[in-house]
Design an enzyme around this catalytic site. Sequence first.
Site, PDB file in Angstrom:
ATOM      1  CB  ALA A 265       7.284  -8.492  14.365  1.00  0.00           C
TER       2      ALA A 265
ATOM      3  CG  ASN B 226       9.354  -8.811   6.311  1.00  0.00           C
ATOM      4  OD1 ASN B 226       9.172 -10.038   6.308  1.00  0.00           O
ATOM      5  ND2 ASN B 226       8.859  -7.918   5.920  1.00  0.00           N
TER       6      ASN B 226
ATOM      7  CD  GLN C 128       0.953  -1.061   4.672  1.00  0.00           C
ATOM      8  OE1 GLN C 128       0.848  -1.416   3.312  1.00  0.00           O
ATOM      9  NE2 GLN C 128       2.013  -1.868   5.299  1.00  0.00           N
TER      10      GLN C 128
ATOM     11  CB  CYS D 136     -27.498   3.178   4.704  1.00  0.00           C
ATOM     12  SG  CYS D 136     -27.484   4.759   5.138  1.00  0.00           S
TER      13      CYS D 136
ATOM     14  CB  CYS E 144     -29.359   6.909   1.690  1.00  0.00           C
ATOM     15  SG  CYS E 144     -28.209   5.564   1.497  1.00  0.00           S
TER      16      CYS E 144
ATOM     17  CB  CYS F 232     -23.942   4.373   3.632  1.00  0.00           C
ATOM     18  SG  CYS F 232     -25.165   4.202   2.662  1.00  0.00           S
TER      19      CYS F 232
ATOM     20  CB  SER G 255       4.798  -7.416   1.036  1.00  0.00           C
ATOM     21  OG  SER G 255       3.409  -6.720   0.865  1.00  0.00           O
TER      22      SER G 255
ATOM     23  CG  HIS H 204      -4.814  -0.024   4.013  1.00  0.00           C
ATOM     24  ND1 HIS H 204      -3.755  -1.075   3.595  1.00  0.00           N
ATOM     25  CD2 HIS H 204      -4.416   1.125   3.337  1.00  0.00           C
ATOM     26  CE1 HIS H 204      -3.048  -0.327   2.854  1.00  0.00           C
ATOM     27  NE2 HIS H 204      -3.367   0.707   2.788  1.00  0.00           N
TER      28      HIS H 204
ATOM     29  CE1 TYR I 165     -14.235  -7.106   2.610  1.00  0.00           C
ATOM     30  CE2 TYR I 165     -12.511  -6.436   4.186  1.00  0.00           C
ATOM     31  CZ  TYR I 165     -13.012  -6.598   2.901  1.00  0.00           C
ATOM     32  OH  TYR I 165     -11.957  -5.880   2.233  1.00  0.00           O
TER      33      TYR I 165
END
Length: 247
Positions: free
Chosen positions: A231, A213, A101, A147, A150, A127, A189, A119, A67
Amino acid sequence: MKIPDPLIERLRRSQRVAVLTGAGVSAESGVPTFRDAQTGLWARYDPAELASPEAFRANPTLVWQWYAYRRSLVEAAAPNPGHLALADLERRIADFTLITQNVDDLHRRAGSRNVVELHGNLFRYRCFDDDTPVELVTVPQDAPPRCARCGGLVRPDVVWFGEWLPPQAWRTAVAAAERCDLFLCIGTSGVVRPAADLPLIARSAGAYTVEINIAPGALDGQLDLHLYAPAGQLLPAMMSAAFGDAA
Ligand code: APR
């Protein structure tokens, strides 16, 4: 690029418009689509193997680094003319809902305001254990922080495979699809449910539905109009055709 008259007329006349975007709307910003072949270090991983709670439990560092890589791609990218055209369209329509999305935040960076993120968002965190939002002053690149409440691991605030969509976002998206009179489905898609059901919900509720598309896909033949072009080119041409070059 010729925009069909039925679409131009509806853009000028509609007061309730809903849009669903997928990774294709960010492709021309240089952000790989979700199902693009992964490159470099990540070439050997299937995204679905990384974007899941199981993957994060098994190897939180690997998933966190993936990520971090995706955030770096997006931070280096800029909204493209397709994103900007949708922000312009929002300013012209009384009741406009942009459902995405995408987790790349590019619609907001382009100036879109009413964005429903089905999403989640790469730049928000929560957390993994107690599910509460986590504000990160600095975002480590190599391993997930803990976190402060906790001690659980911090995860990206994105929806992973096998997880439910944020209930409020889904309710808002369905309500927009049910009340709109024009639904644009752009750069997706159409294979991931329930998001892919939205254009069909709109159509069964009486909206005029359009797919934009670069190639026919799972939605082919199911909507009122299918336009095949990038697009980032088609959306500005659509705005100019409908609203003149002031667009
Ligand atoms: N213009 C328009 N469409 C494009 C462009 C472009 N320049 N480039 C690619 N596309 C189209 C592709 O033809 C494809 O239909 O964008 C779509 C991208 O599809 P995916 O990579 O499957 O992305 P998406 O539809 O957003 O995936 C949906 O599935 O994997 C999960 O959570 C993930 O949000 C993602 C969801």
